[in-house]
Design an enzyme around this catalytic site. Structure first.
Site, mmCIF file in Angstrom:
data_model
loop_
_atom_site.group_PDB
_atom_site.id
_atom_site.type_symbol
_atom_site.label_atom_id
_atom_site.label_comp_id
_atom_site.label_asym_id
_atom_site.label_seq_id
_atom_site.Cartn_x
_atom_site.Cartn_y
_atom_site.Cartn_z
ATOM 1 N N GLU A 144 -29.156 22.181 -49.458
ATOM 2 C CA GLU A 144 -29.644 21.624 -48.326
ATOM 3 C C GLU A 144 -30.059 22.840 -47.153
ATOM 4 O OE1 GLU A 144 -30.325 18.612 -47.864
ATOM 5 O OE2 GLU A 144 -29.103 17.769 -49.584
ATOM 6 N N GLU B 223 -38.771 29.010 -39.320
ATOM 7 C CA GLU B 223 -37.431 28.112 -38.647
ATOM 8 C C GLU B 223 -36.991 29.218 -37.378
ATOM 9 O OE1 GLU B 223 -33.866 27.396 -41.266
ATOM 10 O OE2 GLU B 223 -34.098 25.368 -40.533
ATOM 11 N N GLY C 27 -29.801 30.104 -50.058
ATOM 12 C CA GLY C 27 -29.965 29.016 -51.047
ATOM 13 C C GLY C 27 -30.745 29.656 -52.236
ATOM 14 N N LYS D 51 -15.681 26.389 -48.087
ATOM 15 C CA LYS D 51 -15.531 27.543 -47.176
ATOM 16 C C LYS D 51 -16.556 27.226 -45.892
ATOM 17 C CE LYS D 51 -18.408 31.125 -46.235
ATOM 18 N NZ LYS D 51 -18.238 31.250 -45.005
ATOM 19 N N CYS E 206 -31.549 21.699 -39.058
ATOM 20 C CA CYS E 206 -32.209 22.132 -40.173
ATOM 21 C C CYS E 206 -33.624 20.816 -40.123
ATOM 22 C CB CYS E 206 -31.646 21.890 -41.285
ATOM 23 S SG CYS E 206 -30.833 20.496 -41.511
ATOM 24 N N GLY F 90 -27.186 25.731 -45.584
ATOM 25 C CA GLY F 90 -27.594 26.958 -44.846
ATOM 26 C C GLY F 90 -28.888 27.319 -45.041
ATOM 27 N N SER F 91 -29.251 28.494 -45.058
ATOM 28 C CA SER F 91 -30.532 29.417 -45.069
ATOM 29 C C SER F 91 -31.156 29.093 -46.355
ATOM 30 C CB SER F 91 -30.643 30.774 -44.460
ATOM 31 O OG SER F 91 -29.646 31.416 -45.668
ATOM 32 N N THR F 92 -32.597 29.181 -46.161
ATOM 33 C CA THR F 92 -33.090 29.165 -47.521
ATOM 34 C C THR F 92 -33.137 30.327 -48.222
ATOM 35 O OG1 THR F 92 -34.708 27.697 -46.701
ATOM 36 C CG2 THR F 92 -35.475 29.001 -48.338
ATOM 37 N N GLU F 93 -32.785 31.440 -47.579
ATOM 38 C CA GLU F 93 -32.531 32.721 -48.214
ATOM 39 C C GLU F 93 -31.317 32.833 -49.053
ATOM 40 O OE1 GLU F 93 -31.959 35.527 -45.187
ATOM 41 O OE2 GLU F 93 -31.664 37.255 -46.539
HETATM 42 P P1 NDP Z 1 -26.209 31.382 -43.879
HETATM 43 O O1 NDP Z 1 -27.378 30.560 -44.838
HETATM 44 O O2 NDP Z 1 -26.233 32.882 -44.007
HETATM 45 O O3 NDP Z 1 -24.867 30.726 -43.846
HETATM 46 C C1 NDP Z 1 -24.598 29.438 -44.339
HETATM 47 C C2 NDP Z 1 -23.298 29.356 -45.199
HETATM 48 O O4 NDP Z 1 -23.365 30.223 -46.513
HETATM 49 C C3 NDP Z 1 -22.044 30.191 -44.222
HETATM 50 O O5 NDP Z 1 -20.815 29.560 -44.560
HETATM 51 C C4 NDP Z 1 -22.291 31.716 -44.915
HETATM 52 O O6 NDP Z 1 -20.952 32.241 -44.682
HETATM 53 C C5 NDP Z 1 -22.335 31.397 -46.367
HETATM 54 N N1 NDP Z 1 -23.050 32.706 -46.985
HETATM 55 C C6 NDP Z 1 -23.755 33.355 -46.372
HETATM 56 N N2 NDP Z 1 -23.995 34.389 -47.532
HETATM 57 C C7 NDP Z 1 -23.584 33.761 -48.610
HETATM 58 C C8 NDP Z 1 -23.818 34.240 -50.257
HETATM 59 N N3 NDP Z 1 -24.397 35.204 -50.604
HETATM 60 N N4 NDP Z 1 -23.275 33.247 -51.059
HETATM 61 C C9 NDP Z 1 -22.583 32.115 -50.683
HETATM 62 N N5 NDP Z 1 -22.227 31.698 -49.481
HETATM 63 C C10 NDP Z 1 -23.207 32.587 -48.280
HETATM 64 O O7 NDP Z 1 -26.887 30.871 -42.547
HETATM 65 P P2 NDP Z 1 -26.761 31.602 -41.372
HETATM 66 O O8 NDP Z 1 -25.549 31.263 -40.860
HETATM 67 O O9 NDP Z 1 -26.681 33.264 -41.420
HETATM 68 O O10 NDP Z 1 -28.130 31.388 -40.348
HETATM 69 C C11 NDP Z 1 -29.308 32.191 -40.880
HETATM 70 C C12 NDP Z 1 -30.321 31.156 -40.518
HETATM 71 O O11 NDP Z 1 -30.277 30.254 -41.500
HETATM 72 C C13 NDP Z 1 -30.409 30.571 -39.172
HETATM 73 O O12 NDP Z 1 -31.151 31.449 -38.404
HETATM 74 C C14 NDP Z 1 -31.395 29.326 -39.644
HETATM 75 O O13 NDP Z 1 -32.464 29.794 -39.390
HETATM 76 C C15 NDP Z 1 -30.572 29.105 -41.053
HETATM 77 N N6 NDP Z 1 -29.795 27.983 -41.179
HETATM 78 C C16 NDP Z 1 -30.175 26.713 -41.416
HETATM 79 C C17 NDP Z 1 -29.356 25.702 -41.630
HETATM 80 C C18 NDP Z 1 -29.765 24.437 -42.113
HETATM 81 O O14 NDP Z 1 -28.855 23.418 -41.985
HETATM 82 N N7 NDP Z 1 -30.923 24.344 -42.846
HETATM 83 C C19 NDP Z 1 -27.797 25.820 -41.386
HETATM 84 C C20 NDP Z 1 -27.566 27.255 -41.081
HETATM 85 C C21 NDP Z 1 -28.428 28.068 -40.848
HETATM 86 P P3 NDP Z 1 -21.180 33.016 -43.140
HETATM 87 O O15 NDP Z 1 -21.085 31.914 -42.172
HETATM 88 O O16 NDP Z 1 -19.724 33.641 -43.486
HETATM 89 O O17 NDP Z 1 -22.092 34.115 -43.065
#
Ligand code: NDP
Length: 477
Positions: free
Chosen positions: A255, A386, A238, A181, A289, A233-236
């Protein structure tokens, strides 16, 4: 006399964006039911309508991936799988310009970066993993290592196609099939990649792409047919995934976020260091990141270095991401821009001193000027959270031990940088730092052969290199 740069926009004629996209399941594009718009963050122009995948789409994709795993992919030798990966890598190189333009349009990052960094690295990941496919038995990964089966892969918007490559290439090389996805705001290059899979005649169902939002990601994570999760993606989110899979047999690599410390000792070569600092935080609009978002400077050189950094920052060209002269493009979304603005405002309120060079930002689209905050203390939110934008927080230190304590004073542990002319000092510092990736006298260098990942809240496991392969394999029977 000063010479102005003439505009040098890359043509977008090479891309053919459809008005609407479905999901890529079992080798075919299937129409979605609900859709949402994907926009160009530099102009807010609607580029296309993307399907919002639900549980039934994920179900179909997992069924296709399971069928492909049992009937085709697990029956092929590593050598045969490698041939498909080589073919994909070569097609990506042939279509590199198309991918670069599309990524820039959908993400907002400068064409200079998509063309020279993202897409070449994407091809490099497929080439690298193609080479591994027939050597897994001899790589110290256990006796006859076997794949997990179907991998669920969820990627972010900051390096859309590159994160796809980090996930898909090792999964396929090790014999897994995938359901991926892409992020909501950046699905277009993943959908173009689906066309590459068709062009490479990859067996149907080996790669499935379901677009959508967080709920689609959650449906992948919770699906009983998925045996391995790979998430960036985000720690939250994760943490949500870690909670969702606890008590199951699912394996995961996560990651997550970072707050990388870039430590500069007083013997560092100042001009080179300034370039490295700029690359560390302003590359990809700071949506990285492993960005060097905390600059930790030895007091004796702080004033000189900050003065030089400000001069260098004044030369950063912010604007049209398709212009080949642009250094800093658009922020990926309105939500991300609000988050950056909120944290920068917190920096002001907590007493740090903000500075940005004069630059004209377009009224349309999402923009944030390159910014540094000086006088930052460890208690400030901009030193702890971050920001994921072009914002650098500057702290200072007197003794090497103080530098290490400040650098490690974070819940994250993804990256760090050390700048010094002394090899012994670099070795000492890197041994003290709790970070998965540490660069010395450089920053933000990536290679498919080099494992990448973090400590603490920056995640679990490693991607890339031999370590990354291990995450997609279990010991053979
Ligand atoms: P998210 O962690 O929300 O998104 C990463 C991926 O996970 C996207 O494909 C997202 O879908 C998907 N996702 C969202 N919620 C869920 C869930 N409950 N279960 C499974 N998958 C999910 O990051 P955001 O894009 O919202 O960014 C928020 C913050 O995260 C940023 O401001 C940044 O600080 C941090 N971030 C860090 C990254 C890194 O590489 N360390 C990369 C991206 C963000 P969708 O896009 O549809 O929400």
């Amino acid at each position: 006399m000063t010479f102005e740069y003439a505009p040098a926009p890359e043509s977008r004629a090479i891309v053919d964006i459809k008005s609407k996209y479905g999901h890529f399941i079992d080798g075919k594009f299937l129409p979605g039911k609900k859709h949402f718009a994907t926009i160009n963050p530099a102009t807010e122009e609607v580029l296309s309508q993307i399907s919002l995948g639900g549980a039934s789409d994920v179900d179909k994709a997992v069924a296709a991936a399971q069928k492909a795993y049992t009937k085709t992919w697990s029956k092929l030798s590593g050598k045969e799988r490698g041939k498909y990966l080589y073919r994909i890598a070569r097609i990506l190189q042939e279509r590199a310009r198309e991918f670069a333009v599309l990524e820039t349009l959908d993400n907002g990052k400068p064409i200079r970066e998509t063309r020279d960094i993202d897409i070449p690295l994407v091809a490099a990941h497929f080439f690298y993993h193609a080479g591994w496919a027939d050597k897994l038995d001899y790589a110290g990964l256990g006796k006859s290592p076997t794949p997990h089966g179907v991998a669920g892969q969820i990627i972010p918007w900051n390096f859309p196609l590159l994160m796809l490559a980090w996930k898909v290439a090792p999964a396929l090389a090790t014999g897994n099939t995938v359901v991926l996805k892409p992020a909501e705001t950046t699905s277009l290059t993943a959908l173009l990649f689906a066309e590459v899979c068709q062009q490479a005649e990859l067996p149907d169902g080996v790669v499935n792409i379901v677009t959508g939002d967080g709920s689609t990601g959650a449906a992948i994570v919770n699906h009983p047919g998925i045996h391995k999760i790979a998430f960036t993606g985000s720690t939250e989110v994760g943490k949500k995934i870690a909670r969702a899979i606890s008590g199951t047999n699912k394996k995961a690599t996560l990651e997550l976020g970072g707050k990388g410390a870039n430590i500069v000792f007083d013997d560092a070569p100042i001009d080179e260091t300034v370039e490295g600092i700029v690359n560390g935080i302003f590359f990809n609009q700071g949506h990285v990141c492993c960005a060097g978002s905390r600059l930790i400077l030895q007091e004796g050189i702080a004033d000189e270095l900050i003065a030089k950094l400000k001069i260098r920052m004044s030369k950063i060209r912010v604007g049209d991401p398709l212009d080949k002269n642009t250094d800093l493009g658009a922020i990926n979304s309105r939500e991300q821009l609000s988050k950056i603005q909120e944290l920068a405002t917190a920096g002001d309120a907590e007493g740090a001193e903000r500075w940005s060079p004069a630059c004209t930002l377009s009224a349309k689209g999402f923009w944030f000027a390159p910014t540094i905050f000086t006088g930052v203390t460890q208690a400030h939110r901009i030193a702890r959270e971050e920001i994921f934008g072009p914002v650098l927080s500057v702290l200072t230190f007197r003794t090497p031990q103080e530098a290490i304590e400040k650098a490690n004073n974070t819940p994250f542990g993804l990256s760090a940088g050390v700048w010094s002319e002394k090899g012994s000092r670099i070795l000492w510092a890197t041994q003290q730092l709790r970070a998965g990736v540490i660069w010395a006298n450089t920053f933000n260098k990536f290679d498919p052969a080099s494992p990448f990942g973090g400590y603490k809240e920056s995640g679990w496991g490693r991607e890339g290199g031999k370590h990354g392969l291990a995450a997609y394999l279990k010991e053979g029977k």
